[in-house]
Enzyme design. Structure first.
Site, mmCIF file in Angstrom:
data_model
loop_
_atom_site.group_PDB
_atom_site.id
_atom_site.type_symbol
_atom_site.label_atom_id
_atom_site.label_comp_id
_atom_site.label_asym_id
_atom_site.label_seq_id
_atom_site.Cartn_x
_atom_site.Cartn_y
_atom_site.Cartn_z
ATOM 1 N N ASN A 102 0.825 -1.205 0.000
ATOM 2 C CA ASN A 102 0.000 0.000 0.000
ATOM 3 C C ASN A 102 0.861 1.257 0.000
ATOM 4 O O ASN A 102 1.908 1.302 0.645
ATOM 5 C CB ASN A 102 -0.937 -0.001 1.218
ATOM 6 N N HIS A 119 5.883 -0.590 -2.700
ATOM 7 C CA HIS A 119 5.453 0.167 -3.886
ATOM 8 C C HIS A 119 5.552 1.681 -3.684
ATOM 9 O O HIS A 119 4.883 2.437 -4.378
ATOM 10 C CB HIS A 119 4.018 -0.246 -4.277
ATOM 11 N N CYS A 130 16.626 11.836 -12.077
ATOM 12 C CA CYS A 130 17.742 11.543 -11.160
ATOM 13 C C CYS A 130 17.281 10.889 -9.868
ATOM 14 O O CYS A 130 18.107 10.440 -9.080
ATOM 15 C CB CYS A 130 18.549 12.815 -10.862
ATOM 16 N N SER A 189 -4.663 -9.640 -3.104
ATOM 17 C CA SER A 189 -5.126 -10.646 -4.064
ATOM 18 C C SER A 189 -4.013 -11.639 -4.379
ATOM 19 O O SER A 189 -4.260 -12.651 -5.024
ATOM 20 C CB SER A 189 -5.615 -9.958 -5.346
ATOM 21 N N ASN A 213 -8.355 -12.723 4.271
ATOM 22 C CA ASN A 213 -8.893 -12.057 3.083
ATOM 23 C C ASN A 213 -10.402 -12.248 3.066
ATOM 24 O O ASN A 213 -10.909 -13.237 3.580
ATOM 25 C CB ASN A 213 -8.285 -12.673 1.808
HETATM 26 P P1 OAD Z 1 -6.045 -5.955 -4.944
HETATM 27 O O1 OAD Z 1 -7.069 -4.917 -5.244
HETATM 28 O O2 OAD Z 1 -5.495 -6.737 -6.068
HETATM 29 O O3 OAD Z 1 -6.630 -6.993 -3.894
HETATM 30 C C1 OAD Z 1 -7.272 -6.583 -2.723
HETATM 31 C C2 OAD Z 1 -7.620 -7.818 -1.936
HETATM 32 O O4 OAD Z 1 -8.186 -7.419 -0.705
HETATM 33 C C3 OAD Z 1 -8.634 -8.747 -2.614
HETATM 34 O O5 OAD Z 1 -8.148 -10.071 -2.579
HETATM 35 C C4 OAD Z 1 -9.905 -8.603 -1.748
HETATM 36 O O6 OAD Z 1 -10.627 -9.824 -1.647
HETATM 37 C C5 OAD Z 1 -9.296 -8.234 -0.413
HETATM 38 N N1 OAD Z 1 -10.148 -7.431 0.468
HETATM 39 C C6 OAD Z 1 -10.996 -6.423 0.144
HETATM 40 N N2 OAD Z 1 -11.523 -5.862 1.249
HETATM 41 C C7 OAD Z 1 -11.010 -6.540 2.310
HETATM 42 C C8 OAD Z 1 -11.150 -6.446 3.714
HETATM 43 N N3 OAD Z 1 -11.936 -5.523 4.267
HETATM 44 N N4 OAD Z 1 -10.458 -7.303 4.489
HETATM 45 C C9 OAD Z 1 -9.651 -8.245 3.944
HETATM 46 N N5 OAD Z 1 -9.469 -8.383 2.624
HETATM 47 C C10 OAD Z 1 -10.129 -7.543 1.803
HETATM 48 O O7 OAD Z 1 -4.895 -5.208 -4.097
HETATM 49 P P2 OAD Z 1 -3.383 -5.649 -3.867
HETATM 50 O O8 OAD Z 1 -3.281 -7.114 -3.665
HETATM 51 O O9 OAD Z 1 -2.844 -4.758 -2.832
HETATM 52 O O10 OAD Z 1 0.379 -2.072 -7.438
HETATM 53 O O11 OAD Z 1 -2.756 -5.273 -5.264
HETATM 54 C C11 OAD Z 1 -1.389 -5.407 -5.445
HETATM 55 C C12 OAD Z 1 -0.862 -4.304 -6.311
HETATM 56 O O12 OAD Z 1 -1.579 -4.257 -7.547
HETATM 57 C C13 OAD Z 1 -1.029 -2.912 -5.742
HETATM 58 O O13 OAD Z 1 -0.030 -2.558 -4.823
HETATM 59 C C14 OAD Z 1 -0.972 -2.062 -6.954
HETATM 60 C C15 OAD Z 1 -1.904 -2.861 -7.822
HETATM 61 O O14 OAD Z 1 -1.860 -2.636 -9.156
HETATM 62 C C16 OAD Z 1 0.887 -1.037 -8.116
HETATM 63 O O15 OAD Z 1 0.253 -0.038 -8.340
HETATM 64 C C17 OAD Z 1 2.310 -1.240 -8.528
#
Ligand code: OAD
Length: 244
Positions: A102, A119, A130, A189, A213
């Site tokens: 995050n 990230h 730079c 995810s 999750n």
């Molecule tokens: P995602 O949006 O891919 O996944 C969020 C996850 O949180 C999902 O599996 C949901 O089921 C779960 N979720 C939602 N609400 C929840 C809650 N209240 N309690 C528990 N789980 C919950 O987000 P990330 O896995 O963080 O990267 O995504 C990874 C990266 O992809 C991010 O850092 C970003 C994105 O593109 C960049 O921008 C480089």
């Protein structure tokens, strides 16, 4: 109250080295949108137009507008019960590393200390050329993108698709994953690498892997314990178990 396996209850009492990987789901209950899923940002916006080096080179203003929109969104949000429970976990274990994907800064706002931001952080800026940090104001309403002393354009200090992760964060995160006795993957995810490989590495090196999750992920099958629900509900219950 959640039921936890005996082995996890024992590790909560005895483990010294604990690592946690968090994703956007941890901030969902604070009102920060996640990326995937029906309400996710990537349903409405195209990542390749907004979160890549090529996008910034093609249309810096559009990319800045997207980050200004997200900054605005994040500026009014507060940590939730899940963030605060992670602070309590950090206070409890001897060696605790919080690895986060995050960029919203909510873990720090809650009081977590040993944080590795894989990230970057959306509130910081740096030079596109730079890499020097930029402390000045960003005001894109007048048209121009601010410039560094070296002449390079200023960009948000986040990691875009295709970019390398900050060395300090990635090295620290893999060290913590390699050596953890207990590893929590929370609200992610588990699709974006290299972050997604950290729980797998931890498990391969002997850690007990817990997933928290709202729904199953590719990690659920290999987790020793998959707890499905909101992190803001489940993490505080784990803290309660520590106190029993
Ligand atoms: P995602 O949006 O891919 O996944 C969020 C996850 O949180 C999902 O599996 C949901 O089921 C779960 N979720 C939602 N609400 C929840 C809650 N209240 N309690 C528990 N789980 C919950 O987000 P990330 O896995 O963080 O990267 O995504 C990874 C990266 O992809 C991010 O850092 C970003 C994105 O593109 C960049 O921008 C480089």
């Amino acid at each position: 109250m959640i039921e936890l396996p005996e082995k996890l209850l024992k590790l909560l009492r005895t483990a010294k080295k604990v690592a946690v990987l968090t994703g956007a789901g941890v901030s969902a209950e604070s009102g920060v949108p996640t990326f995937r899923g029906d309400e996710g940002l990537w349903k409405k916006f195209r990542a390749e137009e907004l979160a890549t080096v090529e996008a910034f080179m093609r249309n810096s203003r559009l990319v800045w507008e997207w980050y200004m929109y997200r900054r605005e969104l994040i500026s009014s949000v507060k940590p939730n019960a899940g963030h605060y429970a992670l602070v309590e976990l950090e206070n409890h274990f001897e060696d605790f590393t919080l690895i986060t994907q995050n960029v919203d800064g909510l873990h720090r706002a809650a009081g977590s200390r040993n944080i590795l931001e894989l990230h970057g952080n959306i509130t910081r800026n740096k030079c596109f050329d730079c890499g020097q940090p930029f402390e000045g104001e960003i005001d894109i309403s007048r048209g121009d993108i601010p410039r560094c002393e070296c002449g390079g354009k200023i960009r948000p200090d986040v990691v875009w698709f295709g970019e390398l992760l900050p060395a300090h964060a990635i090295n620290g995160a893999f060290d913590a994953s390699d050596t953890a006795e207990l590893f929590f993957s929370v609200g992610t995810s588990a699709l974006v690498h290299p972050a997604a490989s950290m729980p797998v590495t931890a498990k391969r090196n002997g850690a007990y892997l817990v997933e928290i999750n709202r729904e199953p992920t590719p990690l659920s099958d290999i987790a020793d314990c998959a707890l499905h629900g909101k992190s803001g509900d489940i993490l505080p219950q784990i803290v309660e178990k520590l106190k029993e």
